[in-house]
Design a protein around this motif. Structure first.
Motif, PDB file in Angstrom:
ATOM      1  N   GLY A  50      -4.931  -1.308 -15.278  1.00  0.00           N
ATOM      2  CA  GLY A  50      -4.758  -0.759 -16.607  1.00  0.00           C
ATOM      3  C   GLY A  50      -3.658   0.273 -16.656  1.00  0.00           C
ATOM      4  N   PRO A  51      -3.252   0.637 -17.864  1.00  0.00           N
ATOM      5  CA  PRO A  51      -2.129   1.555 -18.028  1.00  0.00           C
ATOM      6  C   PRO A  51      -2.403   2.966 -17.494  1.00  0.00           C
ATOM      7  N   LEU A  52      -3.651   3.348 -17.376  1.00  0.00           N
ATOM      8  CA  LEU A  52      -3.988   4.682 -16.878  1.00  0.00           C
ATOM      9  C   LEU A  52      -4.207   4.705 -15.363  1.00  0.00           C
ATOM     10  N   ALA A  53      -4.157   3.536 -14.727  1.00  0.00           N
ATOM     11  CA  ALA A  53      -4.443   3.431 -13.294  1.00  0.00           C
ATOM     12  C   ALA A  53      -3.573   4.350 -12.431  1.00  0.00           C
ATOM     13  N   PRO A  54      -2.238   4.394 -12.625  1.00  0.00           N
ATOM     14  CA  PRO A  54      -1.432   5.279 -11.768  1.00  0.00           C
ATOM     15  C   PRO A  54      -1.845   6.744 -11.861  1.00  0.00           C
ATOM     16  N   ALA A  58      -3.325   8.921  -8.806  1.00  0.00           N
ATOM     17  CA  ALA A  58      -2.623  10.159  -8.449  1.00  0.00           C
ATOM     18  C   ALA A  58      -3.580  11.339  -8.465  1.00  0.00           C
ATOM     19  N   ASN A  59      -4.460  11.385  -9.453  1.00  0.00           N
ATOM     20  CA  ASN A  59      -5.429  12.475  -9.550  1.00  0.00           C
ATOM     21  C   ASN A  59      -6.395  12.455  -8.369  1.00  0.00           C
ATOM     22  N   VAL A  60      -6.881  11.280  -8.014  1.00  0.00           N
ATOM     23  CA  VAL A  60      -7.826  11.148  -6.899  1.00  0.00           C
ATOM     24  C   VAL A  60      -7.161  11.523  -5.576  1.00  0.00           C
ATOM     25  N   LEU A  61      -5.898  11.098  -5.402  1.00  0.00           N
ATOM     26  CA  LEU A  61      -5.185  11.360  -4.157  1.00  0.00           C
ATOM     27  C   LEU A  61      -4.449  12.697  -4.155  1.00  0.00           C
ATOM     28  N   CYS A  62      -4.513  13.431  -5.273  1.00  0.00           N
ATOM     29  CA  CYS A  62      -3.841  14.732  -5.408  1.00  0.00           C
ATOM     30  C   CYS A  62      -2.336  14.611  -5.133  1.00  0.00           C
ATOM     31  N   GLY A  66       4.201  10.373 -10.706  1.00  0.00           N
ATOM     32  CA  GLY A  66       5.447   9.637 -10.590  1.00  0.00           C
ATOM     33  C   GLY A  66       5.531   8.847  -9.298  1.00  0.00           C
ATOM     34  N   ASP A  67       4.823   9.303  -8.278  1.00  0.00           N
ATOM     35  CA  ASP A  67       4.818   8.582  -6.996  1.00  0.00           C
ATOM     36  C   ASP A  67       4.095   7.239  -7.116  1.00  0.00           C
ATOM     37  N   CYS A  68       3.288   7.068  -8.147  1.00  0.00           N
ATOM     38  CA  CYS A  68       2.518   5.843  -8.326  1.00  0.00           C
ATOM     39  C   CYS A  68       3.221   4.852  -9.229  1.00  0.00           C
ATOM     40  N   ALA A  69       4.340   5.217  -9.840  1.00  0.00           N
ATOM     41  CA  ALA A  69       4.994   4.354 -10.814  1.00  0.00           C
ATOM     42  C   ALA A  69       5.366   2.996 -10.238  1.00  0.00           C
ATOM     43  N   SER A  70       5.757   2.950  -8.989  1.00  0.00           N
ATOM     44  CA  SER A  70       6.160   1.669  -8.384  1.00  0.00           C
ATOM     45  C   SER A  70       4.967   0.793  -8.038  1.00  0.00           C
ATOM     46  N   TRP A  71       3.763   1.282  -8.171  1.00  0.00           N
ATOM     47  CA  TRP A  71       2.569   0.504  -7.840  1.00  0.00           C
ATOM     48  C   TRP A  71       2.184  -0.445  -8.967  1.00  0.00           C
ATOM     49  N   VAL A  72       2.705  -0.203 -10.158  1.00  0.00           N
ATOM     50  CA  VAL A  72       2.281  -0.971 -11.338  1.00  0.00           C
ATOM     51  C   VAL A  72       3.059  -2.250 -11.437  1.00  0.00           C
TER      52      VAL A  72
END
Length: 72
Positions: A50-54, A58-62, A66-72
């Motif tokens: 989903g769109p909120l996944a990154p 990021a919140n869970v992994l602290c 922006g580091d998660c943008a390439s995961w989508v």
């Protein structure tokens, strides 16, 4: 899903097809250098879509979202 890790290939399949797939791969085994095994108890998998996944990841992994943008 298929994960190629150099000298190892992992197949991520639905649990209901695992035993049939292992049997079929074993039937096609033609090389002494190949080992087929079940590593189900060695790995785990979590999926978040989903769109909120990154942002959630990021919140869970602290980390910076922006580091998660390439995961989508």
């Amino acid at each position: 899903r298929v994960f190629e890790l150099g000298d190892t290939v992992l197949l991520d399949v639905h649990g209901g097809t695992k035993d049939v797939l292992l049997a079929k791969l074993d039937q096609m085994l033609f090389s002494e250098d190949v080992q087929i095994g079940d590593v189900t108890d060695t790995f785990g998998c979590i999926s978040l879509q989903g769109p909120l996944a990154p942002g959630i990841v990021a919140n869970v992994l602290c980390i910076d979202p922006g580091d998660c943008a390439s995961w989508v």
